[in-house]
Design a protein around this motif. Structure first.
Motif, PDB file in Angstrom:
ATOM      1  N   GLU A  24       1.029  -7.673  30.788  1.00 59.72           N
ATOM      2  CA  GLU A  24       1.506  -7.194  29.585  1.00 59.72           C
ATOM      3  C   GLU A  24       2.089  -5.939  28.876  1.00 59.72           C
ATOM      4  OE1 GLU A  24      -2.377  -5.071  29.626  1.00 59.72           O
ATOM      5  OE2 GLU A  24      -1.502  -6.986  30.670  1.00 59.72           O
ATOM      6  N   GLU A  25       2.416  -5.334  30.151  1.00 65.79           N
ATOM      7  CA  GLU A  25       3.082  -3.781  30.134  1.00 65.79           C
ATOM      8  C   GLU A  25       4.096  -3.931  29.280  1.00 65.79           C
ATOM      9  OE1 GLU A  25       3.084  -0.013  30.617  1.00 65.79           O
ATOM     10  OE2 GLU A  25       1.490  -1.232  31.742  1.00 65.79           O
ATOM     11  N   PRO A  26       4.235  -3.110  28.344  1.00 66.23           N
ATOM     12  CA  PRO A  26       5.371  -3.243  27.383  1.00 66.23           C
ATOM     13  C   PRO A  26       6.845  -2.465  27.818  1.00 66.23           C
ATOM     14  CG  PRO A  26       3.851  -1.587  26.491  1.00 66.23           C
ATOM     15  CD  PRO A  26       3.411  -2.319  27.814  1.00 66.23           C
ATOM     16  N   LEU A  27       6.688  -1.500  28.643  1.00 70.53           N
ATOM     17  CA  LEU A  27       7.852  -0.833  29.009  1.00 70.53           C
ATOM     18  C   LEU A  27       8.249  -0.456  30.500  1.00 70.53           C
ATOM     19  CD1 LEU A  27       8.354   1.970  26.037  1.00 70.53           C
ATOM     20  CD2 LEU A  27       9.559  -0.133  26.426  1.00 70.53           C
ATOM     21  N   ARG A  28       6.890  -0.151  30.915  1.00 73.80           N
ATOM     22  CA  ARG A  28       7.182   0.341  32.632  1.00 73.80           C
ATOM     23  C   ARG A  28       7.373  -0.619  33.478  1.00 73.80           C
ATOM     24  NH1 ARG A  28       1.895   3.159  34.572  1.00 73.80           N
ATOM     25  NH2 ARG A  28       1.049   1.556  33.816  1.00 73.80           N
ATOM     26  N   ARG A  29       8.111  -0.506  34.338  1.00 73.44           N
ATOM     27  CA  ARG A  29       8.260  -1.550  35.563  1.00 73.44           C
ATOM     28  C   ARG A  29       7.978  -0.906  36.786  1.00 73.44           C
ATOM     29  NH1 ARG A  29       7.673  -4.065  31.629  1.00 73.44           N
ATOM     30  NH2 ARG A  29       9.108  -5.484  30.536  1.00 73.44           N
ATOM     31  N   ILE A  30       7.669  -1.994  37.702  1.00 72.95           N
ATOM     32  CA  ILE A  30       7.291  -1.358  39.124  1.00 72.95           C
ATOM     33  C   ILE A  30       7.767  -2.281  40.072  1.00 72.95           C
ATOM     34  CG2 ILE A  30       5.303  -2.916  39.108  1.00 72.95           C
ATOM     35  CD1 ILE A  30       3.758  -0.403  40.455  1.00 72.95           C
ATOM     36  N   ILE A  31       7.949  -1.609  41.400  1.00 74.14           N
ATOM     37  CA  ILE A  31       8.372  -2.326  42.513  1.00 74.14           C
ATOM     38  C   ILE A  31       7.052  -2.197  43.287  1.00 74.14           C
ATOM     39  CG2 ILE A  31       9.863  -2.658  44.519  1.00 74.14           C
ATOM     40  CD1 ILE A  31      11.975  -1.580  43.237  1.00 74.14           C
ATOM     41  N   GLU A  32       6.195  -3.107  43.837  1.00 73.16           N
ATOM     42  CA  GLU A  32       5.250  -3.170  44.320  1.00 73.16           C
ATOM     43  C   GLU A  32       5.429  -3.296  45.774  1.00 73.16           C
ATOM     44  OE1 GLU A  32       1.529  -5.064  42.456  1.00 73.16           O
ATOM     45  OE2 GLU A  32       3.359  -5.656  41.179  1.00 73.16           O
ATOM     46  N   ARG A  48       9.504   2.479  37.216  1.00 66.79           N
ATOM     47  CA  ARG A  48      10.755   2.781  36.327  1.00 66.79           C
ATOM     48  C   ARG A  48      10.166   2.884  35.112  1.00 66.79           C
ATOM     49  NH1 ARG A  48      15.695   3.495  36.441  1.00 66.79           N
ATOM     50  NH2 ARG A  48      16.052   2.111  38.427  1.00 66.79           N
ATOM     51  N   TYR A  49      10.203   4.238  34.570  1.00 68.98           N
ATOM     52  CA  TYR A  49       9.764   4.676  32.924  1.00 68.98           C
ATOM     53  C   TYR A  49      11.051   4.959  32.226  1.00 68.98           C
ATOM     54  CZ  TYR A  49       5.085   5.829  34.341  1.00 68.98           C
ATOM     55  OH  TYR A  49       3.721   5.750  34.881  1.00 68.98           O
ATOM     56  N   PRO A  50      11.215   3.785  31.443  1.00 65.22           N
ATOM     57  CA  PRO A  50      12.494   3.939  30.403  1.00 65.22           C
ATOM     58  C   PRO A  50      11.908   5.078  29.096  1.00 65.22           C
ATOM     59  CG  PRO A  50      11.634   1.629  30.284  1.00 65.22           C
ATOM     60  CD  PRO A  50      10.905   2.680  31.318  1.00 65.22           C
ATOM     61  N   PRO A  51      12.848   5.601  28.571  1.00 65.04           N
ATOM     62  CA  PRO A  51      12.345   6.302  27.313  1.00 65.04           C
ATOM     63  C   PRO A  51      11.271   5.753  26.634  1.00 65.04           C
ATOM     64  CG  PRO A  51      14.921   6.316  27.510  1.00 65.04           C
ATOM     65  CD  PRO A  51      14.355   5.427  28.391  1.00 65.04           C
ATOM     66  N   GLY A  52      10.150   6.505  26.374  1.00 68.16           N
ATOM     67  CA  GLY A  52       9.088   6.320  25.490  1.00 68.16           C
ATOM     68  C   GLY A  52       7.934   5.538  26.283  1.00 68.16           C
ATOM     69  N   ALA A  53       8.314   5.421  27.503  1.00 64.51           N
ATOM     70  CA  ALA A  53       7.222   4.679  28.386  1.00 64.51           C
ATOM     71  C   ALA A  53       6.259   5.800  28.668  1.00 64.51           C
ATOM     72  CB  ALA A  53       7.811   4.173  29.614  1.00 64.51           C
ATOM     73  N   ALA A  54       4.889   5.266  28.915  1.00 67.96           N
ATOM     74  CA  ALA A  54       3.834   6.087  29.258  1.00 67.96           C
ATOM     75  C   ALA A  54       2.702   5.168  29.990  1.00 67.96           C
ATOM     76  CB  ALA A  54       3.115   6.816  28.120  1.00 67.96           C
ATOM     77  N   GLY A  55       2.259   5.743  31.180  1.00 68.57           N
ATOM     78  CA  GLY A  55       1.085   5.087  31.952  1.00 68.57           C
ATOM     79  C   GLY A  55      -0.173   5.384  31.230  1.00 68.57           C
TER      80      GLY A  55
END
Length: 129
Positions: A24-32, A48-55
């Protein structure tokens, strides 16, 4: 490309997706990367953290982590209480087990962060919802 004892992932072969443990992560994306490579003793991810993304503020109890900012100008919150540190492109951050951390990108451009941790097993505790 995968060979005997190695894996090469070129940019056009990489696909960023929501984290498998948090779809359900709204913004962050990952290559595992462990899903693509033969990593048995450590783990690595490309975030990848687009503008506004936070962990999420979390602490790794058994894993030492090393981060490298590949693109962008994110910030990292470290310690208890968390202190903000700017992390422009090229920044390396080494985090000892037991240290709270959180990445965020409040800049106007994407940030790309390479994360490497050892040992491979994660014992993370989320400190905020």
């Amino acid at each position: 490309m995968r060979g005997s004892g190695f894996t090469i992932l070129r940019p056009d072969e990489q696909e960023f997706r929501p984290p498998s443990w948090r779809l359900e992560e709204p913004l962050r994306r990952i290559i595992e990367l462990p899903l693509h490579a033969t990593m048995r003793h450590s783990r690595a991810h490309l975030w990848r953290y687009p503008p506004g993304a936070a962990g999420r503020l979390h602490v790794e109890h058994g894993q030492e982590e090393i981060f490298c900012v590949v693109e962008g100008n994110p910030a990292i919150m470290l310690g208890d209480p968390p202190v903000r540190y700017e992390a422009p492109r090229g920044t390396l951050v080494v985090v000892e087990p037991g240290t709270p951390l959180k990445w965020l990108n409040d800049s106007e451009e994407d940030a790309l962060i390479f994360a490497y941790g050892a040992p491979a097993e994660s014992r993370a505790e989320i400190l905020e919802s």
